[in-house]
Design a protein around this motif. Structure first.
Motif, PDB file in Angstrom:
ATOM      1  N   ILE A  61       0.978  -1.391  -0.111  1.00 10.50           N
ATOM      2  CA  ILE A  61       0.243  -0.278  -0.127  1.00 10.50           C
ATOM      3  C   ILE A  61       1.217   1.053  -0.154  1.00 10.50           C
ATOM      4  O   ILE A  61       0.673   2.145  -0.392  1.00 10.50           O
ATOM      5  N   LEU A  62       2.428   0.917   1.068  1.00  8.87           N
ATOM      6  CA  LEU A  62       3.419   1.864   0.918  1.00  8.87           C
ATOM      7  C   LEU A  62       3.635   2.994  -0.382  1.00  8.87           C
ATOM      8  O   LEU A  62       3.640   3.826  -1.260  1.00  8.87           O
ATOM      9  N   VAL A  63       3.909   1.579  -0.864  1.00 12.15           N
ATOM     10  CA  VAL A  63       5.153   1.809  -1.674  1.00 12.15           C
ATOM     11  C   VAL A  63       4.253   1.875  -3.384  1.00 12.15           C
ATOM     12  O   VAL A  63       4.227   2.922  -4.203  1.00 12.15           O
ATOM     13  N   SER A  64       2.008   1.748  -3.524  1.00 10.88           N
ATOM     14  CA  SER A  64       1.488   2.615  -4.163  1.00 10.88           C
ATOM     15  C   SER A  64       1.512   3.579  -3.985  1.00 10.88           C
ATOM     16  O   SER A  64       1.367   4.873  -5.271  1.00 10.88           O
ATOM     17  N   LEU A  65       1.034   3.977  -3.089  1.00  9.64           N
ATOM     18  CA  LEU A  65       1.359   5.257  -2.705  1.00  9.64           C
ATOM     19  C   LEU A  65       1.642   6.272  -3.025  1.00  9.64           C
ATOM     20  O   LEU A  65       2.058   7.563  -3.699  1.00  9.64           O
ATOM     21  N   SER A  66       3.628   5.710  -2.888  1.00  4.75           N
ATOM     22  CA  SER A  66       4.001   6.515  -3.310  1.00  4.75           C
ATOM     23  C   SER A  66       4.594   6.365  -4.888  1.00  4.75           C
ATOM     24  O   SER A  66       5.323   7.670  -5.635  1.00  4.75           O
ATOM     25  N   PHE A  67       3.556   5.181  -5.888  1.00  2.00           N
ATOM     26  CA  PHE A  67       3.967   5.722  -7.109  1.00  2.00           C
ATOM     27  C   PHE A  67       2.768   6.969  -8.071  1.00  2.00           C
ATOM     28  O   PHE A  67       3.355   7.272  -8.634  1.00  2.00           O
ATOM     29  N   LEU A  68       1.541   7.128  -6.446  1.00  2.00           N
ATOM     30  CA  LEU A  68       0.988   7.605  -7.139  1.00  2.00           C
ATOM     31  C   LEU A  68       1.470   9.422  -7.047  1.00  2.00           C
ATOM     32  O   LEU A  68       1.332   9.921  -7.412  1.00  2.00           O
ATOM     33  N   LEU A  69       2.494   8.969  -5.719  1.00  2.00           N
ATOM     34  CA  LEU A  69       2.953  10.883  -5.767  1.00  2.00           C
ATOM     35  C   LEU A  69       3.963  10.610  -7.080  1.00  2.00           C
ATOM     36  O   LEU A  69       4.317  11.939  -7.282  1.00  2.00           O
ATOM     37  N   VAL A  70       5.095   9.999  -7.294  1.00  2.00           N
ATOM     38  CA  VAL A  70       5.903  10.041  -8.598  1.00  2.00           C
ATOM     39  C   VAL A  70       4.914  10.397  -9.858  1.00  2.00           C
ATOM     40  O   VAL A  70       5.047  11.511 -10.400  1.00  2.00           O
ATOM     41  N   LEU A  71       3.760   9.780  -9.606  1.00  2.00           N
ATOM     42  CA  LEU A  71       2.588  10.115 -11.186  1.00  2.00           C
ATOM     43  C   LEU A  71       2.502  11.902 -11.399  1.00  2.00           C
ATOM     44  O   LEU A  71       1.979  11.961 -12.124  1.00  2.00           O
ATOM     45  N   ILE A  72       1.863  12.227  -9.430  1.00  2.00           N
ATOM     46  CA  ILE A  72       1.199  13.243  -9.357  1.00  2.00           C
ATOM     47  C   ILE A  72       2.102  14.662 -10.140  1.00  2.00           C
ATOM     48  O   ILE A  72       1.684  15.428 -10.559  1.00  2.00           O
ATOM     49  N   THR A  73       3.345  14.157  -9.272  1.00  2.00           N
ATOM     50  CA  THR A  73       4.782  15.105  -9.465  1.00  2.00           C
ATOM     51  C   THR A  73       5.396  14.908 -10.592  1.00  2.00           C
ATOM     52  O   THR A  73       6.414  14.896 -10.445  1.00  2.00           O
ATOM     53  N   PHE A  74       4.889  14.271 -11.156  1.00  2.00           N
ATOM     54  CA  PHE A  74       6.171  13.540 -12.905  1.00  2.00           C
ATOM     55  C   PHE A  74       6.853  14.768 -12.679  1.00  2.00           C
ATOM     56  O   PHE A  74       8.287  13.862 -12.787  1.00  2.00           O
ATOM     57  N   PRO A  75       7.155  15.847 -13.621  1.00  2.00           N
ATOM     58  CA  PRO A  75       7.628  16.277 -13.942  1.00  2.00           C
ATOM     59  C   PRO A  75       8.948  16.806 -13.237  1.00  2.00           C
ATOM     60  O   PRO A  75      10.345  16.741 -13.428  1.00  2.00           O
ATOM     61  N   ILE A  76       8.563  16.795 -12.333  1.00  2.00           N
ATOM     62  CA  ILE A  76       9.790  17.542 -11.015  1.00  2.00           C
ATOM     63  C   ILE A  76       9.732  16.589 -10.716  1.00  2.00           C
ATOM     64  O   ILE A  76      11.292  16.014  -9.483  1.00  2.00           O
ATOM     65  N   SER A  77       9.699  14.501  -9.897  1.00  2.00           N
ATOM     66  CA  SER A  77       9.690  13.386  -9.260  1.00  2.00           C
ATOM     67  C   SER A  77      10.932  13.426 -10.104  1.00  2.00           C
ATOM     68  O   SER A  77      11.558  12.562  -9.472  1.00  2.00           O
ATOM     69  N   ILE A  78      11.061  13.107 -11.133  1.00  2.00           N
ATOM     70  CA  ILE A  78      11.885  12.509 -11.903  1.00  2.00           C
ATOM     71  C   ILE A  78      13.195  12.652 -11.723  1.00  2.00           C
ATOM     72  O   ILE A  78      14.576  11.665 -11.924  1.00  2.00           O
ATOM     73  N   TRP A  79      13.250  13.567 -11.626  1.00  2.00           N
ATOM     74  CA  TRP A  79      14.924  14.601 -11.108  1.00  2.00           C
ATOM     75  C   TRP A  79      15.553  13.865  -9.629  1.00  2.00           C
ATOM     76  O   TRP A  79      16.200  13.983  -9.646  1.00  2.00           O
TER      77      TRP A  79
END
Length: 314
Positions: A61-79
């Motif tokens: 569940i925590l990993v899924s939330l972390s993936f979701l956070l990455v997708l929401i903030t995609f342009p910035i989270s990629i760095w």
């Protein structure tokens, strides 16, 4: 009618016999259980890197939330999520405190999720570690200071991170202990003459001990051996006495060979009376060539003999 032995057996006796047979069949298995299961348990719990356990439902569940956070903030989270691992490095990724996929990542780019993943980089290049001077006592009760160099590399990044706190410090301390243990069983003569054999023995000891840490010991070298000054002077005096003994033996052998040659020469000269004056003339030529101011007149020995007879007769 005659009653058979099977028909006269009571139900309680048959039940007791069945229970006893079952217990008898279980006793050997229980006796073998601690011996067979103990190595399996040790093999399972010996190394942390070999454990195979999941992260559980809450972890997913925590990993899924972390993936979701990455997708929401995609342009910035990629760095933040993309990490670069060099060619000579490997990255051990921990996801919720557990090693991801039980293997190291890299080289190249790796994905690290925020809040759930952490990683540790491990250098796989060869490391040259200097062993500080160790004061040892040899088998023949001689104190000496010995230092050396250990060359090793990490071949398993997961084992180096998960099975030991600081792999470099642990390898150095183990090298010091192995050096003292191996050299303590050797005499001073063996220590000075058999460096290669001692280094190979230390290397084999270190290699077997650091295998579970993911470390491969490539080479061990003994750099310098320092002994006390009194022992150095004693060894120098012993070597000088041995050289003087050898020189005296050689000189004595030369004198013996010269005396034998002179004996043979005297026998040759006694056979020919004219050979002795010729030898006198040859000696005179050699002396005149070296010192021109010196003139030697050879006199026959029979002249002195006749003079001595005249004196005794007069």
């Amino acid at each position: 009618m005659p009653i058979s032995s099977a028909s006269c057996t009571s139900p309680s006796v048959s039940r007791f016999a069945a229970v006893s047979s079952m217990r008898g069949s279980e006793l050997p298995s229980k006796g073998m259980c601690p011996q067979t299961e103990r190595p399996k348990k040790m093999n399972r719990e010996h190394l942390i890197a070999d454990r195979q356990e999941g992260i559980g439902v809450c972890g997913w569940i925590l990993v899924s939330l972390s993936f979701l956070l990455v997708l929401i903030t995609f342009p910035i989270s990629i760095w933040v999520c993309i990490k670069v691992v060099r060619e000579y490095e490997r990255a051990v990724v921990f996801r919720l405190g557990r090693i991801l996929s039980k293997k190291a990542k890299g080289p190249g780019m790796i994905l690290v999720l925020p809040c759930t993943d952490t990683f540790t980089k491990v250098d796989l290049r060869m490391v040259a570690c200097r062993i500080p001077p160790q004061e040892i006592l040899t088998r023949d009760a001689v104190t000496a200071q010995v230092d050396g160099v250990v060359h090793y590399r990490i071949h398993s990044a997961v084992s180096a991170v998960a099975n030991v706190t600081d792999v470099h410090s642990a390898t150095l301390l183990l090298a010091q202990t192995a050096l003292r243990n191996v050299l303590g069983t050797q005499s001073l003569a063996q220590l000075l003459a058999g460096r290669e054999e001692i280094a190979q023995s230390i290397q084999a000891t270190l290699d077997s001990a650091t295998e579970q840490w993911g470390v491969k010991v490539a080479r061990v070298e003994i750099k310098d051996i320092r002994i006390p000054m009194a022992m150095q002077r004693a060894m120098a005096a012993e070597a000088e006495a041995a050289r003087e003994k050898k020189a005296k033996v050689v000189a004595a052998e030369g004198e013996m060979n010269a005396s034998k040659a002179l004996q043979r020469a005297s026998m040759v000269l006694s056979e020919s009376p004219a050979a002795l004056p010729l030898r006198y003339l040859q000696t005179l030529t050699a002396v005149a060539a070296q010192n021109n101011s010196t003139i030697v007149f050879p006199l026959p020995m029979n002249m002195f003999g006749s003079l001595g007879q005249k004196r005794t007769g007069g």
